[in-house]
Design an enzyme around this catalytic site. Structure first.
Site, PDB file in Angstrom:
ATOM      1  N   SER A 118     -43.630  21.763 -55.858  1.00 38.68           N
ATOM      2  CA  SER A 118     -42.623  21.789 -56.926  1.00 38.68           C
ATOM      3  C   SER A 118     -43.265  21.780 -58.315  1.00 38.68           C
ATOM      4  CB  SER A 118     -41.712  20.566 -56.830  1.00 38.68           C
ATOM      5  OG  SER A 118     -41.161  20.460 -55.548  1.00 38.68           O
ATOM      6  N   GLU A 233     -42.266  19.692 -42.673  1.00 40.57           N
ATOM      7  CA  GLU A 233     -41.749  18.601 -43.500  1.00 40.57           C
ATOM      8  C   GLU A 233     -40.345  18.208 -43.051  1.00 40.57           C
ATOM      9  OE1 GLU A 233     -41.217  19.489 -47.731  1.00 40.57           O
ATOM     10  OE2 GLU A 233     -41.329  17.341 -48.139  1.00 40.57           O
TER      11      GLU A 233
HETATM   12  C1  FAD Z   1     -38.322  11.483 -53.027  1.00 40.23           C
HETATM   13  C2  FAD Z   1     -38.832  12.856 -53.370  1.00 40.23           C
HETATM   14  C3  FAD Z   1     -40.104  13.246 -52.972  1.00 40.23           C
HETATM   15  C4  FAD Z   1     -40.595  14.507 -53.293  1.00 40.23           C
HETATM   16  N1  FAD Z   1     -41.866  14.838 -52.909  1.00 40.23           N
HETATM   17  C5  FAD Z   1     -42.369  16.057 -53.217  1.00 40.23           C
HETATM   18  C6  FAD Z   1     -43.712  16.414 -52.868  1.00 40.23           C
HETATM   19  O1  FAD Z   1     -44.451  15.613 -52.292  1.00 40.23           O
HETATM   20  N2  FAD Z   1     -44.172  17.637 -53.213  1.00 40.23           N
HETATM   21  C7  FAD Z   1     -43.394  18.552 -53.870  1.00 40.23           C
HETATM   22  O2  FAD Z   1     -43.869  19.659 -54.125  1.00 40.23           O
HETATM   23  N3  FAD Z   1     -42.123  18.252 -54.255  1.00 40.23           N
HETATM   24  C8  FAD Z   1     -41.597  17.030 -53.946  1.00 40.23           C
HETATM   25  N4  FAD Z   1     -40.315  16.686 -54.328  1.00 40.23           N
HETATM   26  C9  FAD Z   1     -39.539  17.649 -55.123  1.00 40.23           C
HETATM   27  C10 FAD Z   1     -38.402  18.297 -54.329  1.00 40.23           C
HETATM   28  O3  FAD Z   1     -38.920  19.220 -53.406  1.00 40.23           O
HETATM   29  C11 FAD Z   1     -37.481  18.966 -55.362  1.00 40.23           C
HETATM   30  O4  FAD Z   1     -36.889  17.930 -56.121  1.00 40.23           O
HETATM   31  C12 FAD Z   1     -36.403  19.793 -54.707  1.00 40.23           C
HETATM   32  O5  FAD Z   1     -36.946  20.918 -54.069  1.00 40.23           O
HETATM   33  C13 FAD Z   1     -35.337  20.253 -55.735  1.00 40.23           C
HETATM   34  O6  FAD Z   1     -35.921  20.868 -56.818  1.00 40.23           O
HETATM   35  P1  FAD Z   1     -35.532  20.449 -58.311  1.00 40.23           P
HETATM   36  O7  FAD Z   1     -35.683  18.953 -58.412  1.00 40.23           O
HETATM   37  O8  FAD Z   1     -36.343  21.278 -59.234  1.00 40.23           O
HETATM   38  O9  FAD Z   1     -33.993  20.765 -58.453  1.00 40.23           O
HETATM   39  P2  FAD Z   1     -33.348  22.208 -58.719  1.00 40.23           P
HETATM   40  O10 FAD Z   1     -33.964  23.204 -57.798  1.00 40.23           O
HETATM   41  O11 FAD Z   1     -33.399  22.493 -60.169  1.00 40.23           O
HETATM   42  O12 FAD Z   1     -31.857  21.964 -58.259  1.00 40.23           O
HETATM   43  C14 FAD Z   1     -30.866  21.365 -59.100  1.00 40.23           C
HETATM   44  C15 FAD Z   1     -29.538  21.381 -58.356  1.00 40.23           C
HETATM   45  O13 FAD Z   1     -29.121  22.745 -58.133  1.00 40.23           O
HETATM   46  C16 FAD Z   1     -28.868  22.960 -56.739  1.00 40.23           C
HETATM   47  N5  FAD Z   1     -29.290  24.306 -56.358  1.00 40.23           N
HETATM   48  C17 FAD Z   1     -30.448  24.938 -56.723  1.00 40.23           C
HETATM   49  N6  FAD Z   1     -30.493  26.168 -56.165  1.00 40.23           N
HETATM   50  C18 FAD Z   1     -29.379  26.307 -55.414  1.00 40.23           C
HETATM   51  C19 FAD Z   1     -28.863  27.351 -54.574  1.00 40.23           C
HETATM   52  N7  FAD Z   1     -29.539  28.507 -54.396  1.00 40.23           N
HETATM   53  N8  FAD Z   1     -27.667  27.140 -53.936  1.00 40.23           N
HETATM   54  C20 FAD Z   1     -26.977  25.970 -54.103  1.00 40.23           C
HETATM   55  N9  FAD Z   1     -27.412  24.958 -54.903  1.00 40.23           N
HETATM   56  C21 FAD Z   1     -28.593  25.116 -55.536  1.00 40.23           C
HETATM   57  C22 FAD Z   1     -29.723  21.920 -56.028  1.00 40.23           C
HETATM   58  O14 FAD Z   1     -29.215  21.639 -54.731  1.00 40.23           O
HETATM   59  C23 FAD Z   1     -29.618  20.728 -56.969  1.00 40.23           C
HETATM   60  O15 FAD Z   1     -28.427  20.016 -56.730  1.00 40.23           O
HETATM   61  C24 FAD Z   1     -39.795  15.421 -54.034  1.00 40.23           C
HETATM   62  C25 FAD Z   1     -38.517  15.025 -54.468  1.00 40.23           C
HETATM   63  C26 FAD Z   1     -38.038  13.755 -54.148  1.00 40.23           C
HETATM   64  C27 FAD Z   1     -36.667  13.364 -54.625  1.00 40.23           C
END
Ligand code: FAD
Length: 395
Positions: A118, A233
């Site tokens: 991410s 994962e």
């Molecule tokens: C506890 C925890 C541990 C994590 N550990 C890791 C890790 O070790 N390595 C790593 O790389 N990442 C990690 N992450 C990150 C995690 O993978 C991302 O938070 C997640 O993929 C969402 O990305 P974002 O936060 O950028 O949200 P965004 O992608 O910006 O999403 C924002 C909102 O929009 C919605 N949304 C986005 N696109 C769509 C779509 N196409 N259709 C419908 N809804 C949509 C999402 O569901 C969300 O509600 C972790 C996150 C958490 C909370």
């Protein structure tokens, strides 16, 4: 007694002698000592190939061990990303040298791993990532930023995905690398979250030099490598192998309701039934995946169903706990407490892919519904005017 019963009995005896009474929030030295003992006793990497240090046993033994450990809190959280995601990825697509170099130390807790996918602008749409790796002679030079990286603060190594060719569509120009987290140019900054802990981190790469033998899979084949990691994962989180704690279980909440004389309240009974049903659905779905694993059937995209069920179960548990316990819910302290579970619960609906993304995958890959429209399909990443390229396009 079958061989499997005997295996489970020995595992239970070992765990009683070595894991009972270990603190939930064991320090890193205790966790590493425990992991080494677990490995030496033959219970780390139960299904992993024997030639790289695993036990080479079947999913049935793994399940018997998980059953034996069911009511114990093992201090293995720092190793979760390595064991649940990075190790299985290296076994699937790593080079012989990468497997021989890393698998055994990973299983013994000598190497902690993290997963760097991410970015600030690329989470759900991780293929929009902007971190770049450019060749200088035969060495890759990495620049960019990752975020939300679990365990990075403790990690020795990590799997990174970076853009290696901006002239092809976004999924086609990505490569996966093994990164030594102690290399010059890698800066890890912890991010404190609402649990009070710094579970995840942001990472900056400034001219980090990466040798060609650290590529995992094919150059520009990083998307399929990343999908391999993400499938592992979701299965690892969803099937409970990652041992996510759920202190707000049905049993604990039913007991708390009884102590408070609440089961006569129809609203409380309703909530408890919802929690019971969510827990049963989760357990039965996982029992089915485990049975299929024994028959050699891989869960594939159905790992997303398990991950979604766990996220929903965790949220239902948190809601029920706050209703039944009221202010007592936030008065508890420490890892494994209800207060910690309440503040960690929303993270379960995000980490490993959000609930919405899980539903998209289930619709598309499990139920065979029409795919989401993709306006960026076939367009070279450099020419995109959406996603993280929107800013570059001057909007
Ligand atoms: C506890 C925890 C541990 C994590 N550990 C890791 C890790 O070790 N390595 C790593 O790389 N990442 C990690 N992450 C990150 C995690 O993978 C991302 O938070 C997640 O993929 C969402 O990305 P974002 O936060 O950028 O949200 P965004 O992608 O910006 O999403 C924002 C909102 O929009 C919605 N949304 C986005 N696109 C769509 C779509 N196409 N259709 C419908 N809804 C949509 C999402 O569901 C969300 O509600 C972790 C996150 C958490 C909370």
């Amino acid at each position: 007694m079958t061989d499997l019963d005997e295996y489970g009995r020995r595992a239970r005896a070992w765990l009683e002698a070595n894991a009972r009474g270990l603190p939930r929030d064991a320090d890193l030295t205790t966790a590493k000592t425990f992991m080494a003992a677990l490995y030496d006793a033959g219970y780390s990497g139960i299904t992993w190939p024997a030639e790289y240090g695993g036990q080479g046993l079947s999913a049935a033994e793994e399940r018997a061990f998980q059953e034996a450990a069911r009511d114990l809190t093992l201090p293995i959280a720092p190793f979760g990303i390595g064991l649940g995601m990075c190790g299985p990825t290296l076994i699937s697509i790593g080079t012989e040298e990468q497997k021989r170099r890393h698998i055994r130390p990973m299983l013994r807790g000598e190497e902690i791993w993290c997963q760097m996918f991410s970015e600030p602008g690329a989470g759900s749409d991780v293929a929009s990532l902007q971190t770049r790796a450019v060749l200088d002679g035969d060495t890759w030079v990495v620049n960019g930023q990752k975020v939300w990286t679990s365990a990075a603060r403790l990690a020795d190594y990590g799997l990174l995905i970076a853009r290696t060719d901006p002239d092809v569509p976004k999924h086609q120009g990505i490569t996966m690398f093994v990164i030594d987290m102690h290399d010059p140019g890698v800066t890890v900054r912890p991010l404190r979250d609402m649990t009070g802990d710094a579970h995840f981190n942001e990472i900056f790469f400034d001219d980090v030099r990466v040798a060609p033998d650290q590529v995992v899979g094919e150059v520009n084949g990083g998307w399929s490598a990343a999908v391999t990691t993400l499938l592992h994962e979701r299965v690892s989180i969803g099937t409970g192998a990652a041992r996510i704690e759920r202190p707000a279980s049905y049993a604990a909440m039913a007991e708390a309701a009884r102590e408070r004389g609440l089961p006569a309240d129809p609203a409380v009974r309703d909530q408890l039934v919802d929690l019971y049903l969510a827990e049963r659905a989760f357990d039965l779905f996982n029992a089915r995946l485990a049975q299929e694993a024994r028959a050699g059937i891989q869960p594939g995209a159905r790992g997303s169903v398990a991950k979604l069920l766990l996220a929903e179960l965790t949220m239902t548990g948190a809601d029920v706990a706050s209703e039944i316990l009221g202010p007592d819910a936030v008065a508890s302290e420490g890892r494994g407490s209800i207060a910690a579970a309440l503040s960690f619960a929303p993270g379960m609906a995000l980490g490993g892919g959000t609930n919405e993304i899980m539903r998209n995958i289930i619709g598309d890959r499990v139920l065979g519904l029409p795919r989401e429209p993709q306006v960026d399909r076939g367009v070279p990443f450099r020419d995109l005017k959406v996603g993280t390229q929107e800013k570059e396009a001057g909007r």
